[in-house]
Scaffold this motif. Structure first.
Motif, PDB file in Angstrom:
ATOM      1  N   LYS A 141       0.856  -1.183   0.000  1.00  0.00           N
ATOM      2  CA  LYS A 141       0.000   0.000   0.000  1.00  0.00           C
ATOM      3  C   LYS A 141       0.895   1.238   0.000  1.00  0.00           C
ATOM      4  CE  LYS A 141      -3.754  -2.311   2.482  1.00  0.00           C
ATOM      5  NZ  LYS A 141      -4.617  -2.288   3.687  1.00  0.00           N
ATOM      6  N   PRO A 142       0.812   2.045  -1.021  1.00  0.00           N
ATOM      7  CA  PRO A 142       1.746   3.162  -1.164  1.00  0.00           C
ATOM      8  C   PRO A 142       1.841   4.083   0.046  1.00  0.00           C
ATOM      9  CG  PRO A 142       0.511   2.868  -3.190  1.00  0.00           C
ATOM     10  CD  PRO A 142      -0.099   1.934  -2.179  1.00  0.00           C
ATOM     11  N   PHE A 178       0.975  13.142  -1.147  1.00  0.00           N
ATOM     12  CA  PHE A 178       1.035  11.954  -1.997  1.00  0.00           C
ATOM     13  C   PHE A 178      -0.345  11.323  -2.136  1.00  0.00           C
ATOM     14  CE2 PHE A 178       2.477   7.397  -2.688  1.00  0.00           C
ATOM     15  CZ  PHE A 178       2.878   7.613  -3.994  1.00  0.00           C
ATOM     16  N   ALA A 179      -1.124  11.340  -1.048  1.00  0.00           N
ATOM     17  CA  ALA A 179      -2.483  10.796  -1.090  1.00  0.00           C
ATOM     18  C   ALA A 179      -3.341  11.579  -2.081  1.00  0.00           C
ATOM     19  CB  ALA A 179      -3.111  10.834   0.303  1.00  0.00           C
ATOM     20  N   TYR A 236      -2.231  13.177  -4.659  1.00  0.00           N
ATOM     21  CA  TYR A 236      -1.731  12.831  -5.993  1.00  0.00           C
ATOM     22  C   TYR A 236      -2.347  11.526  -6.476  1.00  0.00           C
ATOM     23  CZ  TYR A 236       1.553  11.043  -9.488  1.00  0.00           C
ATOM     24  OH  TYR A 236       2.109  10.500 -10.614  1.00  0.00           O
ATOM     25  N   LEU A 237      -2.388  10.521  -5.610  1.00  0.00           N
ATOM     26  CA  LEU A 237      -2.971   9.242  -5.985  1.00  0.00           C
ATOM     27  C   LEU A 237      -4.460   9.381  -6.284  1.00  0.00           C
ATOM     28  CD1 LEU A 237      -1.286   6.861  -3.357  1.00  0.00           C
ATOM     29  CD2 LEU A 237      -0.718   7.073  -5.773  1.00  0.00           C
ATOM     30  N   PHE A 251      -5.991  10.407  -9.834  1.00  0.00           N
ATOM     31  CA  PHE A 251      -6.200   9.494 -10.948  1.00  0.00           C
ATOM     32  C   PHE A 251      -7.603   8.878 -10.853  1.00  0.00           C
ATOM     33  CE2 PHE A 251      -1.636   9.661 -10.276  1.00  0.00           C
ATOM     34  CZ  PHE A 251      -1.152   9.838 -11.571  1.00  0.00           C
ATOM     35  N   SER A 259      -8.546   5.215  -9.763  1.00  0.00           N
ATOM     36  CA  SER A 259      -7.314   4.594  -9.265  1.00  0.00           C
ATOM     37  C   SER A 259      -7.622   3.641  -8.118  1.00  0.00           C
ATOM     38  CB  SER A 259      -6.362   5.676  -8.781  1.00  0.00           C
ATOM     39  OG  SER A 259      -5.267   5.102  -8.102  1.00  0.00           O
ATOM     40  N   THR A 313      -4.842   2.405  -6.437  1.00  0.00           N
ATOM     41  CA  THR A 313      -3.515   2.300  -5.822  1.00  0.00           C
ATOM     42  C   THR A 313      -3.360   3.155  -4.581  1.00  0.00           C
ATOM     43  OG1 THR A 313      -2.661   4.085  -7.239  1.00  0.00           O
ATOM     44  CG2 THR A 313      -2.437   1.810  -8.032  1.00  0.00           C
ATOM     45  N   GLY A 314      -4.424   3.820  -4.183  1.00  0.00           N
ATOM     46  CA  GLY A 314      -4.299   4.692  -3.022  1.00  0.00           C
ATOM     47  C   GLY A 314      -4.493   3.950  -1.730  1.00  0.00           C
TER      48      GLY A 314
END
Length: 394
Positions: free
Chosen positions: A355-356, A378-379, A381-382, A385, A388, A390-391
């Motif tokens: 988990k990023p 960063f959250a 940014y994710l 998308f 997405s 990937t968050g």
């Protein structure tokens, strides 16, 4: 590959052609060896050991299983299950010999390639895969096995090891005469790391404080794509003398010699006689990591030369020739290796996807405002998308 000696323009110091001549390519005259590449048992006046048949079979088993770990992990990376893998193919004897010379109270500071040493210290190899999958930064408890987390920063672990060894002195677990109490530290690193400032600073502190640490260098001939003759004008083990402690070069493809030399160096440290430098003269038969292509910088003839010194094959020849094993032994070991491979494959696939956002929780024990701000940025940014997945953490 050009001859580095031909590029020399100065006239000071030893000529590299002499230092890295034909004898040096095989380790030189000072190489400690107990088992030749042909599987012949030889003896050494200072470093020797009377191995039982059970010990020999155990060392062979350890090397075979360690190679299986490496092969399986490499295959998992190729199938997209790991982000990267640091191979140890060809270095099994150096790691198992050093790992089996340890006592339970000894502490290991590894690089990111000591899979065989981790195995000897009881670390489940599946835990190693979590790091290379990006699930964690090392899923084992260092204090449970006296085996530190893998160190990615080249050479940094030698300073950690020296400081820990100095702490052992102050804890009164060095030079007491009690074999169950006296302890030592071993720091693993490669020939490339020996050029780092951290490593040389560790040598200075260890010598100055007579720290109970063994510096174990696996000289696999290549610091990624840089050959050893570009890194030093003298054999690595001779550097130790300049810092004030002994250095010894051992055949790193000979598990018997590596065990005997490392055992002696560790005992010297436990007794309070200070640091030692062990250069395990070996060869990386695979790539530096799975992102590396060694065919771009080394000749195939060199690889073929070292294949004839395979650490597993030489011990296998000795065991067979002396009637110390039967076919049942090999069949049982093959079944054990297959079971280990199954454990790694299934266990790796069952690991959670990274988990990023979790990475921000591993920086400090308590979240700082700066790290929290980076996490939130960063959250966002994710989240930008659309669709997405990937968050992680939300």
């Amino acid at each position: 590959m050009s001859d580095p000696a031909s590029t020399r323009s100065d006239t000071f110091g030893p000529d590299l052609a002499e230092v890295f001549g034909p004898s040096q390519s095989d380790g030189g005259p000072d190489l400690v060896q107990l088992l030749t590449p042909e599987g012949e048992r030889v003896h050494h006046p200072e470093f020797d050991h009377d191995f039982s048949a059970e010990e020999l079979r155990g060392l062979y088993r350890d090397m075979v299983l360690t190679r299986r770990i490496d092969v399986e992990a490499t295959a998992l990376q190729r199938h997209g299950e790991l982000g990267i893998w640091a191979q140890l193919l060809g270095q099994e004897a150096a790691q198992i010999g050093a790992g089996r010379a340890l006592r339970p109270q000894d502490y290991v500071f590894p690089t990111y390639r000591e899979h065989g040493v981790a195995y000897c210290k009881g670390v489940d190899p599946l835990r190693l895969l979590g790091l290379f999958r990006g699930v964690d930064q090392g899923g084992w408890d260092p204090n449970e096995n006296n085996f530190g987390l893998y160190t990615i920063v080249i050479g940094a672990q030698t300073l950690h090891a020296t400081g820990y060894a100095m702490g052992m002195q102050r804890d009164g677990v060095v030079g007491t005469g009690d074999p169950d109490r006296d302890s030592a530290v071993i720091a693993h690193f490669g020939d490339g790391a020996s050029s780092q400032g951290d490593v040389n600073e560790a040598f200075i502190f260890a010598a100055s404080y007579n720290a109970p640490v063994v510096f174990f260098c696996q000289n696999n001939q290549w610091a990624i794509s840089e050959p050893i003759e570009r890194q030093t004008r003298i054999p690595l083990y001779q550097r130790a003398l300049g810092f004030g402690f002994p250095g010894i070069r051992v055949d790193g493809n000979d598990v018997l010699a590596t065990y005997a030399v490392t055992k002696a160096a560790l005992q010297r440290a436990r007794e309070g006689n200070g640091p030692s430098f062990v250069e395990a003269y070996t060869y990386r038969m695979g790539a530096h990591t799975t992102t590396d292509d060694p065919t771009r910088y080394r000749l195939n003839d060199e690889l073929e030369h070292w294949k004839l010194k395979d650490p597993i094959e030489r011990l296998k020849v000795y065991l067979r020739r002396n009637g110390l094993v039967d076919q049942e032994f090999f069949d049982d070991l093959d079944a054990e290796a297959k079971e280990l491979g199954h454990h790694l494959r299934e266990g790796c696939k069952a690991l959670p996807d990274p988990k990023p956002l979790d990475q921000f929780g591993y920086v400090f024990s308590e979240m700082t405002d700066e790290i929290a701000a980076q996490r939130d940025e960063f959250a966002a940014y994710l989240a930008s998308f659309e669709g997405s997945t990937t968050g992680g953490g939300h």
